[in-house]
Enzyme design. Sequence first.
Site, PDB file in Angstrom:
ATOM      1  CG  HIS A  45       0.197   6.335  -0.747  1.00 58.10           C
ATOM      2  ND1 HIS A  45      -0.646   6.649  -1.515  1.00 58.10           N
ATOM      3  CD2 HIS A  45      -0.114   5.313   0.519  1.00 58.10           C
ATOM      4  CE1 HIS A  45      -1.927   6.471  -1.003  1.00 58.10           C
ATOM      5  NE2 HIS A  45      -1.435   5.693   0.305  1.00 58.10           N
ATOM      6  CG  HIS A  52      -1.903   1.373   1.460  1.00 54.46           C
ATOM      7  ND1 HIS A  52      -3.057   1.042   0.820  1.00 54.46           N
ATOM      8  CD2 HIS A  52      -1.723   2.632   1.790  1.00 54.46           C
ATOM      9  CE1 HIS A  52      -3.827   2.141   0.958  1.00 54.46           C
ATOM     10  NE2 HIS A  52      -2.788   3.322   1.577  1.00 54.46           N
ATOM     11  CD  GLU A  53       1.706   3.504   3.725  1.00 56.72           C
ATOM     12  OE1 GLU A  53       2.041   4.665   3.226  1.00 56.72           O
ATOM     13  OE2 GLU A  53       0.867   3.334   4.416  1.00 56.72           O
TER      14      GLU A  53
END
Length: 419
Positions: free
Chosen positions: A28, A24-25
């Site tokens: 980003h 997820h990170e």
Amino acid sequence: MPNLDSVESILAIVVVFGVLVFVHELGHFLLAKKAGILCREFALGMGPKIFRVKRGETEYTLRLLPIGGLVRMAGEDPEMDMLKPHMEVTVERDALGKVTHILLDGPSSGSARAITGTVVQFDLEQNLNIVLELDGEQKTFAVHPQAQLVKDGQEVQIAPLNRQFKGKTVSQRFWAIFAGPAANFLLAFVLFIVIGFLYGVPNGSYLGNVIPDGPAAQAGLLPGDKVIAIQGQPVSSWKDVVEKISKAPDQQLTFEYERNGQRMTVPVKVGKDENNVGKIMVTNATTFAPGEVLKYGATSTYDFTVMILKSLGMLVTGEYGLKDLSGPVGIFKMTGEVAQQGMAILLKWAAVLSINLGLFNLLPLPALDGGRLAFLGVEALRGRPVDPHKEGMVHFLGFAFLMLLILVVTWNDLQRLFS
């Protein structure tokens, strides 16, 4: 001393949630870097830092609490407040005369290009300069776009406006935020593909293993039979077969099937399991064909996404309540239990959790990615951004609400755990 199963369960929990948060990170991070945003920190976990290493512009950290993570982008925290007018600082310059370091703790070790003076004014976002008072005279120095502020031995790179999150276009900011949840959907797709290549995927509506003395065996069905229709309704996938059988416990269904090129019909008395779900004691035939595996990855990701959205809809309509939700404790417990059922089940569980994480973050709630995307949508419609202080307050209140919700569902988990 913990037994082997407990160790395996704990390891599974750490690996599964570590991978979900990391991906997820990473979504980003990669899109922010692509947009030219300065990413100050890539962190796994929350709370105090227990490990850190700096590579390039970014510090990579592990934090104490193994929940969540963050990518800290320039412009999202007040690090530039370190430098203020009337401070005495020392600036170190490169061969071209541009300031590379601004020392806030006093003079440097004596570099030939170091100058100490009092800050009159500075602009580290657009014009990139600093004005110092030296012996009663003011002198302006150009600042390098990657200059470092140094305090207590720690360096913080300045962030010109074109390196800050807020300095990017709405489109660039949208993709930097959306990429986190999108990465979780991509991870689920990849995990389903891995499952397919390791264990095979359903081969259409063909029967695989037929359990002796089960309803299907008693009706004369054999491995390799292709189910064409049930109760006169065509079926083309194993999902269709399962859905029709599971909804008909203790009923007699007419199966139309194909064997060796011939079509035949047979009645099958459906049994049931302890949950009153219809069963005929067969498994599906499997295939490892790449095309079918890719299709399985896409359809499984879509099907579970729809299923989770329907569950969220039931929360809105009241069919589910807060008492039905699980928080971190419940999910950790279920992950440990799933780990004991084999790698195939654990991989599928991880894929479903990844979809859950992606969907949850896309909810238009303050403090979540979806809430930030909603503010970007408002900015796109208005043609100007929402006041940062007002947006910050909304996100703060949203974060407080989420923490309260987590406490409530964790209490539910603990009650179920010890009941």
